[in-house]
Design a protein around this motif. Sequence first.
Motif, mmCIF file in Angstrom:
data_model
loop_
_atom_site.group_PDB
_atom_site.id
_atom_site.type_symbol
_atom_site.label_atom_id
_atom_site.label_comp_id
_atom_site.label_asym_id
_atom_site.label_seq_id
_atom_site.Cartn_x
_atom_site.Cartn_y
_atom_site.Cartn_z
ATOM 1 N N LEU A 94 7.320 -19.366 -17.762
ATOM 2 C CA LEU A 94 7.150 -18.020 -18.322
ATOM 3 C C LEU A 94 7.816 -17.917 -19.698
ATOM 4 O O LEU A 94 7.252 -17.327 -20.626
ATOM 5 N N LEU A 95 8.987 -18.519 -19.827
ATOM 6 C CA LEU A 95 9.683 -18.498 -21.117
ATOM 7 C C LEU A 95 8.898 -19.250 -22.187
ATOM 8 O O LEU A 95 8.825 -18.814 -23.333
ATOM 9 N N CYS A 96 8.310 -20.385 -21.809
ATOM 10 C CA CYS A 96 7.518 -21.172 -22.763
ATOM 11 C C CYS A 96 6.300 -20.400 -23.253
ATOM 12 O O CYS A 96 5.769 -20.689 -24.326
ATOM 13 N N ASN A 97 5.878 -19.441 -22.465
ATOM 14 C CA ASN A 97 4.734 -18.619 -22.842
ATOM 15 C C ASN A 97 5.158 -17.257 -23.400
ATOM 16 O O ASN A 97 4.335 -16.349 -23.522
ATOM 17 N N GLY A 98 6.431 -17.131 -23.712
ATOM 18 C CA GLY A 98 6.931 -15.917 -24.353
ATOM 19 C C GLY A 98 7.109 -14.723 -23.439
ATOM 20 O O GLY A 98 7.334 -13.604 -23.911
ATOM 21 N N LEU A 99 7.033 -14.937 -22.133
ATOM 22 C CA LEU A 99 7.146 -13.825 -21.169
ATOM 23 C C LEU A 99 8.591 -13.712 -20.693
ATOM 24 O O LEU A 99 8.934 -14.047 -19.553
ATOM 25 N N ILE A 100 9.444 -13.245 -21.567
ATOM 26 C CA ILE A 100 10.883 -13.229 -21.302
ATOM 27 C C ILE A 100 11.249 -12.235 -20.207
ATOM 28 O O ILE A 100 12.051 -12.543 -19.308
ATOM 29 N N ASP A 101 10.680 -11.046 -20.260
ATOM 30 C CA ASP A 101 10.989 -10.040 -19.238
ATOM 31 C C ASP A 101 10.548 -10.502 -17.856
ATOM 32 O O ASP A 101 11.257 -10.300 -16.861
ATOM 33 N N GLU A 102 9.372 -11.132 -17.777
ATOM 34 C CA GLU A 102 8.873 -11.636 -16.502
ATOM 35 C C GLU A 102 9.775 -12.758 -15.970
ATOM 36 O O GLU A 102 10.033 -12.845 -14.765
ATOM 37 N N ALA A 103 10.241 -13.602 -16.880
ATOM 38 C CA ALA A 103 11.146 -14.683 -16.482
ATOM 39 C C ALA A 103 12.449 -14.118 -15.933
ATOM 40 O O ALA A 103 12.981 -14.603 -14.923
#
Length: 411
Positions: free
Chosen positions: A103-112
Motif C-alpha cells: 500500500l505504501l509503494c502505491n502511495g496509499l499511506i492512510d490505508e497502510a
Amino acid sequence: SSSEHKLSFQKSKEVCLSYIQDAMLQKQWKRAAEFLTFYIESLEKDFSTKYVGPSEMIWRIGTEILCHHSHSSMKEFNSFIEQMKAFGVRRYLKICLEHAFHLLCNGLIDEAYQNLSLAESWRYGEQTAIQDKEMKLIQAYRGLLDYYSWSKQKNILLEHGQDGFEDLSVEQEMHSCFRKAAVNLKEIIKIPGVWDLFVKCYVDLLEFYGDHNEARQVLNEYAYNSKFPANPNAHVYLYQFLKRHGESKKSLISVLKILHDIVPSHELMIDFNNMLQKSKKRKKRRLGLEVIFAVLDYAGWKENVKAWKCLARQLKQIVSSEKHLDWIKQEWNSRKDWWPAFHFSRYLAKQNWQENESLSYEKALVAGILLGKDCKYFRYVSRQGCKAPGKRFRLLKKFINKHKSVYQGIS
C-alpha cells in the motif's frame, strides 16, 4: 489406489510449480497466473490428503504475480491478501506487514496506517505470544508512519511560522503524532538488530524537542552495545550527531576510528584523515597515513581527487621534512607488488591526463615518491605536463628529482 493417486498428484504438483517458476523468471505473468490457478484448484480437489490451508509459497507467488500482472488492480490484490490472512493464522502478521508495504509503494499511506492499526489489535490465542516479534515490527512501522505525519505537521508550522500562522489543531496533531511515534520507535530499537531508519527518526524527534542527552544515549547504545550486530551506519549516525552539536575532535576521531576498523573504504575516511593530519600527536598523523593508503586500496576510490590529494600532501610533507620515512616504507611494503599495476600503469596515466589534469598531478606526485622518476605513470604525466602552460608540472618534476633518494630508501 490411494498411494498411486498420491504419487501421481505429487508429480503433477511438482511439474506445475516448475511451470510457474519458469513463467515468473521469463516475466510471463499471465501464464504464471493461469498455472497458479490450476495449482490451487488441484489442491482443493485432492481428496486423498487432509485439507491444508494456503501455504506460504502460494502467498508469496500470488503476491508477486499480482504485483506485476498488467491487468491486476489494487482491489484484486487486497482481496487476495485478505484471503491469505483468513487462512494463514500463523503468518497473519507477516502478511499484514507486507500488505502495508504494498500500500505504501502505491502511495496509499492512510490505508497502510489503518492496516497496521488493525493488525496491532489482532489476537488469536497462543499465536499472539508466538508472533511477538512480528507484532513489535507492526508497531514499529506504525510508529514510522506516525513520524511521517509528525514531520508533515512540523513542516507546515515551520513554513508558516514567520507569517504569524497559528493553528492549535495542527500543533496538537503534531504533538500527538510525536507521542505515538516516540513510544513505538523507542521500543523497537531496544531489540538487538539493524534499525537504521527507526533510530534516525527517533533521534530526529528527540533533537527537535531538545532532548539531546536522550538522543546521545540512544546513538551510543546503538553503536556500542555488544548485543547489536556490527553496523557501520550506527557509528556514522553517532559521528554526525556529535559533529552537529560541536563535540571535540577527540570524540569525533574516536568514533571514526571504529568506523575505519569496520569499513576502511567509507567516504568519511577523508574527514578522518584531515582531522588526523591536523593533530600535533605523531601517533595520530601516522594513523592518518595508514587511513588514506587503506582508502586507495579500493577500486571505488581510484579516481577520487580528494583522496589522492590527501595522500600526496602527506607524502610531500614527510619527504620535505625527511622525518618518518619509515612510515611510508611500512605502508608501501605491502602494496608495492600490486599498486603499480592497479594505479600507475601507462594506460591509466593517459586516461587520467585526458579526463582530469588535477587527478593526474596528485597521482604523479605519489607515483614519483613511491616508484621514482622512471615510473611509467610519472614519466607520461610529467612529459605531458611540461608541455602545458604554467610551472606546476615543472616544479613537480624538480621536486621528485631533488628527493630521488627517498625512492631508493623505501624500495
